[in-house]
Structures are given as structure tokens and as C-alpha cells.
Design an enzyme around this catalytic site. Sequence first.
Site, PDB file in Angstrom:
ATOM      1  N   SER A   1       0.854  -1.187   0.000  1.00  0.00           N
ATOM      2  CA  SER A   1       0.000   0.000   0.000  1.00  0.00           C
ATOM      3  C   SER A   1       0.888   1.234   0.000  1.00  0.00           C
ATOM      4  O   SER A   1       2.112   1.121   0.085  1.00  0.00           O
ATOM      5  CB  SER A   1      -0.897   0.015   1.239  1.00  0.00           C
ATOM      6  OG  SER A   1      -0.113   0.310   2.372  1.00  0.00           O
ATOM      7  N   LYS A   2       0.242   2.382  -0.052  1.00  0.00           N
ATOM      8  CA  LYS A   2       0.957   3.663  -0.097  1.00  0.00           C
ATOM      9  C   LYS A   2       1.962   3.798   1.045  1.00  0.00           C
ATOM     10  O   LYS A   2       2.964   4.469   0.922  1.00  0.00           O
ATOM     11  CB  LYS A   2      -0.045   4.817  -0.007  1.00  0.00           C
ATOM     12  CG  LYS A   2      -0.695   5.097  -1.325  1.00  0.00           C
ATOM     13  CD  LYS A   2      -1.010   6.556  -1.437  1.00  0.00           C
ATOM     14  CE  LYS A   2      -0.620   7.041  -2.795  1.00  0.00           C
ATOM     15  NZ  LYS A   2      -1.144   8.305  -3.126  1.00  0.00           N
ATOM     16  N   ARG A   3       1.604   3.156   2.162  1.00  0.00           N
ATOM     17  CA  ARG A   3       2.474   3.175   3.334  1.00  0.00           C
ATOM     18  C   ARG A   3       3.902   2.732   2.972  1.00  0.00           C
ATOM     19  O   ARG A   3       4.875   3.132   3.584  1.00  0.00           O
ATOM     20  CB  ARG A   3       1.897   2.178   4.338  1.00  0.00           C
ATOM     21  CG  ARG A   3       1.854   2.595   5.743  1.00  0.00           C
ATOM     22  CD  ARG A   3       0.948   1.674   6.574  1.00  0.00           C
ATOM     23  NE  ARG A   3       0.612   0.399   5.988  1.00  0.00           N
ATOM     24  CZ  ARG A   3       1.324  -0.712   6.131  1.00  0.00           C
ATOM     25  NH1 ARG A   3       2.440  -0.704   6.813  1.00  0.00           N
ATOM     26  NH2 ARG A   3       0.896  -1.844   5.586  1.00  0.00           N
TER      27      ARG A   3
ATOM     28  N   GLY B   1       5.509   3.377   0.341  1.00  0.00           N
ATOM     29  CA  GLY B   1       6.185   4.276  -0.604  1.00  0.00           C
ATOM     30  C   GLY B   1       5.439   4.294  -1.922  1.00  0.00           C
ATOM     31  O   GLY B   1       4.226   4.083  -1.947  1.00  0.00           O
TER      32      GLY B   1
END
Length: 494
Positions: free
Chosen positions: A264-266, A268
Site C-alpha cells: 500500500s501507499k504506506r 512508498g
Amino acid sequence: MASSTNSAFRVRFAPSPTGYLHVGGARTALYCYLLARHMGGAFVLRIEDTDEERSTEESMRMQIADLEWLGLRWDEGPHPQTLKDLGPHGPYRQSQRKHLYQDYAQRLIKSGHAFYCFMTDEELEQQRKQAEASGQAQQILSPYRDRALSEAQARLARGEKAAIRFKVNPVKRDYVLNDLVRGEVVFPSDMVGDFVLIRSSGMPVYNFCCVIDDVLMQISHVYRAEEHLSNTLRQMMIYEALGAKLPQFGHLSIILGPDKQKLSKRHGATSCNEYRLNGYLPQAINNFIAMLGWSSPKGQEIMSMAEMTEQISLDRFNSSPAVFDDQKLKWVNASHLRALPDDELWTLIQPFLESAGIKVPSDTGWRHRALELMKPYMSTLADSVELFKPLARGSFQVLPEAQETLAWESSRAVVGKWMEIIQGHPKAHLSEEEFNAAQEQVKSSCQVKGKFLFMPIRVAVLGKPHGAELKILVPLLDKSELVARAQTVLNGMA
Ligand code: GLU
């Protein structure tokens, strides 16, 4: 590889335009593209934009641009620029196919496989609560499933709103899916209740649109994310009710971040566009994502699109989760980048240098030498910014961190001697060997060694005592530029 056209092999990528193109979506698209090319079949792009609240035209355009950037050209679907339908099975945007879903819903009502349901939100909530209390998953059993159609029609004629639900056969049985990736998957039919095909608002639901479109677009193979496996039972029921042939399904493995959580965006960058902006090459992204759940039968890791097209097959997808390793992606990118001809590589890094305001010589000989020297240090196109910065004309500055070095007693002599040697150099550039020899001369003339030798020279070239390797930079700087830099340092010491 099949060379003749194989009209029976048809795959589709069906993104929902509710955000950017995620690397997971790009991987699905890539596999579909490669398989279509390998099999001589067709690759269809279908836009699943029935969710009016979340779908946007902008997101569709962005996703299309990303697919184009990756080079995954589709044979049918919206034209990448004009968005006009290309191919005989359009429209390719679900929002323009609503009449078809209505039509098929009516057919299913007529054949007794679907019905109008007038359950209110309160009634649905009550069923949900009851199911929760009994510890079971909610399965809607609608009291309207066996009512006469004429009764429903009369209510509709009075202006009442109804959803159209699929009538799940109450006789329990197993649905068996022979998944191309996961093998046999068994779904007991009582996993689902009477599910919605068209909401009372008139909006058709994904499971229904997807089947109607896959049938009408004559899709033979459906490759998609593992998260859709649980939708497949409902879709199998709809195929059965329509008397349509089930395509072959392949549910691709989930992609995890390095911490083994869903990517996920977490973690990067996860969108193709971010990778593009960060200086990754489309051929490297394709190569890298192909390996997330597939492997070359020849054990190759660095592969071109042509090699992947040749080696891909329906049966080499891995069902276990794939881990997205940024370091490996960098390595794959570096390999593709180093394989590029200099002209092409220069064209690609130029926008990065320009946007960083870095001006470098324009002669091709210089650029060729610069790339040969810099390439081994470049993993991404964006790396060129830091590498070329010290070479930019008119950018030289003595940074505060150089002051300690310049305060040493011997530094003035070192920089002065360095400047004198460069000034006397017979050619416009120093080779690496000539640079080494120049350092040796400074060493013996000033009687200094180690950091007292190297660091003032670094300051004279870079304006700071640390940074890129001088043996690479010095041969790329004009003699006049080197002299001017050393002079600036000396002036600052006066
Ligand atoms: N629109 C779905 C998604 O973006 C695709 C589902 C499918 O491939 O069947 O996840």
C-alpha cells in the site's frame, strides 16, 4: 509463440477509474498483454466505471496514460488519445453499457433466475442483525423471490423502487472452479444469498456487469487480482443462468510490501506514475512486476518484453504472495538503464537535468564520455541529477562545510599547486591517469599526503570535501572550469 491470429484467445484488463494505476493493476495488465501477444489473441481494455461516485474521467485518462507509458497497447478499448471505441465489442466503458445490463437483467427475470426485491433498508438490516446474532455470515433470503412477476410490475407501476436480485438455488451444491493459478477451488453455493444485480437506484453492480461484458466481449481468459476470487461464485451462478460458457479464470497472487503486509501507499511509491517521475524505465517496471508471481522457465531475471512474450505461458503463475522488493526493482532498472544506447539514455535524463536547472555541455563527445563514466553509478534516471550537479557550468560554490579543510595550514599551497598544474596541462581535459599524476605532483611538491592532499583538491573541484569521485568528475570538467574553480577557492581564502 503462436504467430497466426487466434480469435478464440481473448483477455481483458478491466480497471476501475477510481485512482491511479497501481503496480498490482499494471501487473494484471502486463500478464494479459503478454499472453495475448504470445497466443496471437486479443487484449481488451474495459473501463469499469459504474461506480459514479468514485469513478472519474481524470483517473481513466491517467490510467490509460500509464498503460501507454508501459507500452501495453490494447487491441480493443478506448483509443488512448481520443477515447473513441476501438473494436467491434464496444462501448468499452461500462457507464455507456447500462442499457445492456438492464436488458440482461430482464432476461434473467423472465427466465426465473432473478426477481424484483422490495426489501427496505430496515428489513435488510434486521436480517443482517439476525445473522450476526446466530454467528453466521449474512445471506439475504428475500421474501420476494417467489412472488408473481405481475405483482412486482404493479408495484413498480405505482412508482415503487425495487432492486433486481439473483435467485440463488436453495438446493445446496458445490461450484468447482479450476483456477489457472490456484488449481481447484470449491465454493459451496450457500456462501451467498440472493445477491443484487441492479440496485434500486438503477445502478448495476460489479459482479453482474463483469459477467455480461465478459460474455458479450467473448472473453476466454480472465486474469485478475486474488481479491476477486470471492466474487467468482456469484459470477459462476450468473454464467450458468445465462447458459454462457465460463471463461478460464486465473486469480493472481497478492503483492506484499517488505513487511509482509499488503502493498500500500504506506510502503512508498505504488503507482506507475510515481515510478515514472522517479526515473524508472517502463521496460524495467514491466520486467520487475512480471517477476512478482511469474518466473522465466529459463531462469532469466533481466528480460525484454520480447523475451517475456516468448516465454510467458498460462501455467507458470505462482499462487503464493509476492514480495515487492524496492532494492531489486532498482537493480532491474539499473540493468535496463545500462543497456540503453547513449543517445536514448541522454534523451531520457535530459528532462531530469533540465528540471533541476543543470546545464551541461552539449557536445556529443562530452555526453558520451559522461554517460560512460556515470552509468555504473546510476540506478534511476533521477540519479543523474546528483551525479551531474557537480559538472554544471556556473554552479560552483565553496560550501561552509569546506571551511575546516581550507583552514589547514597546507591547504592554500595544495590548492595553489593544483591550479598551477591544471593551468599548465597541455590539453583541454585531463584523463583519469593524468588526474592521478597531477595529484602525485601536488603530493611531492607540497609534501602532504592522505586527507591533507585529497580534501583540499576535492574542495577545489567540488566546493566541499566529500561527494562524487574526482577521478570521474575531473576528466569531465574543462581545464578552464577547473582553473576557475580553484581560483574561486583561493580568492575565498585571501
Ligand atoms: N474493476 C475490477 C477492479 O478494478 C476488475 C475486476 C475483474 O477483473 O473482474 O478490481
